[in-house]
Motif scaffolding. Structure first.
Motif, mmCIF file in Angstrom:
data_model
loop_
_atom_site.group_PDB
_atom_site.id
_atom_site.type_symbol
_atom_site.label_atom_id
_atom_site.label_comp_id
_atom_site.label_asym_id
_atom_site.label_seq_id
_atom_site.Cartn_x
_atom_site.Cartn_y
_atom_site.Cartn_z
ATOM 1 N N VAL A 142 169.927 8.013 31.286
ATOM 2 C CA VAL A 142 169.953 7.047 30.184
ATOM 3 C C VAL A 142 168.711 6.168 30.215
ATOM 4 N N GLU A 143 168.280 5.788 31.421
ATOM 5 C CA GLU A 143 167.125 4.906 31.564
ATOM 6 C C GLU A 143 165.799 5.665 31.568
ATOM 7 N N GLY A 144 165.837 6.985 31.667
ATOM 8 C CA GLY A 144 164.606 7.762 31.689
ATOM 9 C C GLY A 144 163.834 7.651 32.986
ATOM 10 N N VAL A 145 164.553 7.571 34.114
ATOM 11 C CA VAL A 145 163.908 7.427 35.423
ATOM 12 C C VAL A 145 163.997 8.750 36.183
ATOM 13 N N VAL A 146 162.869 9.210 36.669
ATOM 14 C CA VAL A 146 162.799 10.445 37.441
ATOM 15 C C VAL A 146 162.817 10.115 38.926
ATOM 16 N N VAL A 147 163.593 10.889 39.694
ATOM 17 C CA VAL A 147 163.644 10.743 41.153
ATOM 18 C C VAL A 147 162.897 11.911 41.779
ATOM 19 N N GLU A 148 161.970 11.607 42.677
ATOM 20 C CA GLU A 148 161.222 12.629 43.399
ATOM 21 C C GLU A 148 161.386 12.379 44.897
ATOM 22 N N TYR A 149 161.189 13.436 45.678
ATOM 23 C CA TYR A 149 161.307 13.242 47.129
ATOM 24 C C TYR A 149 159.977 13.446 47.830
ATOM 25 N N LEU A 150 159.826 12.708 48.959
ATOM 26 C CA LEU A 150 158.554 12.607 49.660
ATOM 27 C C LEU A 150 158.424 13.568 50.835
ATOM 28 N N GLU A 151 159.559 14.012 51.392
ATOM 29 C CA GLU A 151 159.567 14.729 52.669
ATOM 30 C C GLU A 151 158.964 13.840 53.755
ATOM 31 N N GLY A 152 159.464 12.608 53.837
ATOM 32 C CA GLY A 152 158.973 11.659 54.841
ATOM 33 C C GLY A 152 158.114 10.590 54.205
ATOM 34 N N VAL A 153 157.935 9.470 54.929
ATOM 35 C CA VAL A 153 157.186 8.337 54.376
ATOM 36 C C VAL A 153 155.803 8.175 54.999
ATOM 37 N N ASP A 154 155.426 9.061 55.903
ATOM 38 C CA ASP A 154 154.138 8.913 56.579
ATOM 39 C C ASP A 154 152.956 8.919 55.613
ATOM 40 N N ASN A 155 153.099 9.655 54.512
ATOM 41 C CA ASN A 155 151.989 9.746 53.557
ATOM 42 C C ASN A 155 152.218 8.883 52.320
ATOM 43 N N LEU A 156 153.074 7.861 52.438
ATOM 44 C CA LEU A 156 153.410 7.049 51.268
ATOM 45 C C LEU A 156 152.187 6.345 50.698
ATOM 46 N N GLU A 157 151.338 5.781 51.559
ATOM 47 C CA GLU A 157 150.177 5.045 51.058
ATOM 48 C C GLU A 157 149.229 5.969 50.305
ATOM 49 N N GLU A 158 149.044 7.196 50.796
ATOM 50 C CA GLU A 158 148.179 8.146 50.101
ATOM 51 C C GLU A 158 148.781 8.535 48.744
ATOM 52 N N LEU A 159 150.105 8.709 48.708
ATOM 53 C CA LEU A 159 150.769 9.058 47.452
ATOM 54 C C LEU A 159 150.595 7.943 46.427
ATOM 55 N N LEU A 160 150.710 6.693 46.871
ATOM 56 C CA LEU A 160 150.570 5.567 45.954
ATOM 57 C C LEU A 160 149.137 5.473 45.427
ATOM 58 N N ALA A 161 148.167 5.778 46.288
ATOM 59 C CA ALA A 161 146.775 5.744 45.849
ATOM 60 C C ALA A 161 146.530 6.785 44.767
ATOM 61 N N GLU A 162 147.231 7.908 44.859
ATOM 62 C CA GLU A 162 147.102 8.942 43.837
ATOM 63 C C GLU A 162 147.865 8.582 42.569
ATOM 64 N N PHE A 163 149.050 7.990 42.728
ATOM 65 C CA PHE A 163 149.897 7.642 41.590
ATOM 66 C C PHE A 163 149.352 6.424 40.835
ATOM 67 N N ARG A 164 148.763 5.467 41.573
ATOM 68 C CA ARG A 164 148.189 4.242 41.026
ATOM 69 C C ARG A 164 149.211 3.436 40.219
ATOM 70 N N PRO A 165 150.190 2.848 40.892
ATOM 71 C CA PRO A 165 151.201 2.045 40.195
ATOM 72 C C PRO A 165 150.577 0.865 39.443
ATOM 73 N N GLU A 166 151.248 0.471 38.366
ATOM 74 C CA GLU A 166 150.860 -0.688 37.569
ATOM 75 C C GLU A 166 152.123 -1.196 36.897
ATOM 76 N N PRO A 167 152.080 -2.306 36.182
ATOM 77 C CA PRO A 167 153.311 -2.865 35.611
ATOM 78 C C PRO A 167 154.116 -1.892 34.761
ATOM 79 N N SER A 168 153.450 -0.972 34.059
ATOM 80 C CA SER A 168 154.187 0.001 33.246
ATOM 81 C C SER A 168 154.500 1.291 34.015
#
Length: 285
Positions: A142-168
């Protein structure tokens, strides 16, 4: 006995004489997790579902599932019962016609899924994603939110650098075993201090694995057993439950049986519920 009939009335005259002293079966809805015994054969199992054609599915403590016709031939706590198909749950008073989703929210009905937002929720693994989908899937669509899995959090910072979060394009992250001093807590603190800290929320539960977020009584345990660090946790759980654990396929089958015992948020520990709701609120704000 009377003077006219010294031997009293005919004991066979009562049409119900054959039923005297016989315990009559009680009609009983085949609600999920009801433990019943099959009179013919002695199979004992918990109700896990109702199949087409009026069949009840029973799962024994070893995970074996068999089907039987609803009706006579069952015992509950040693007493004969007639298993019947459960009635649909009525909507709570005051909200007639509004059913609840598995997460406890009001069900939006047969609405189309919203186009996916830019925001995402990341979880550590496939089992985490499957559990979140089963309980919160309706809300997420209903909210249009996608759930993805990381296979661990060790590479979380690298994933965020690729995703580039912002307010939207916010990111919520659900982490296993997020306790003070753990590796996970250090990663979460680094993300909060990093360049995307305002648009990323990392929360976690205290459990070693998402399996523990399922209430132990749902799988026949009083509590989840403690597994030595020398043993792979999921294999240790399989051993404790006396389930096969030789390979990944065995572990996957066991997880599906555990997941099958989860129907709604009430089957999960509160320590997980609050964290998932917090993430959904964060990425949909």
């Amino acid at each position: 006995m009377t003077w006219d009939d010294p031997y009293g009335s005919d004991v066979l005259a009562d049409k119900n004489w054959r039923r005297r002293g016989v315990v009559q079966p009680v009609p009983t809805p085949a609600e999920r997790d009801l433990v019943v015994e099959v009179v013919d054969g002695g199979f004992v199992g918990a109700v896990v579902g109702i199949a087409e054609g009026g069949l009840v599915q029973l799962e024994d403590r070893r995970g074996k599932v068999r089907v039987f016709p609803l009706g006579h031939g069952f015992l509950v706590d040693g007493r004969p019962v007639v298993l019947t198909k459960p009635e649909p749950k009525a909507a709570p008073s005051g909200v007639a016609g509004r059913a609840r989703s598995a997460s406890g929210s009001f069900h939006a009905g047969d609405v189309k899924a919203r186009v996916a937002r830019g925001s995402r929720i990341f979880v550590e693994g496939r089992h985490d994603a499957e559990l979140v989908e089963k309980v919160w899937g309706h809300d997420l669509r209903v909210e249009g939110v996608v759930v993805e899995y990381l296979e661990g959090v060790d590479n979380l910072e690298e994933l965020l650098a690729e995703f580039r979060p912002e307010p939207s394009r916010r990111v919520g992250v659900l982490v296993d075993h997020l306790v003070k001093g753990s590796k996970e807590s250090r990663i979460a603190e680094a993300v909060a201090r990093g360049p995307y800290g305002r648009d990323v929320l990392v929360v976690g539960h205290p459990f070693v694995d998402i399996w523990q977020a399922v209430k132990p009584e749902r799988v026949g345990l009083q509590k989840w057993p403690e597994i030595p660090r020398s043993i792979q946790w999921k294999k240790g759980i399989a051993q404790a439950l006396r389930q096969p654990h030789e390979n990944q396929e065995d572990i996957a089958r066991l997880w599906q049986r555990i997941l099958g015992r989860v129907r709604t948020y009430a089957d999960l520990e509160p320590a997980l519920l609050g964290r998932v709701e917090q993430l959904i609120d964060f990425v949909t704000a």
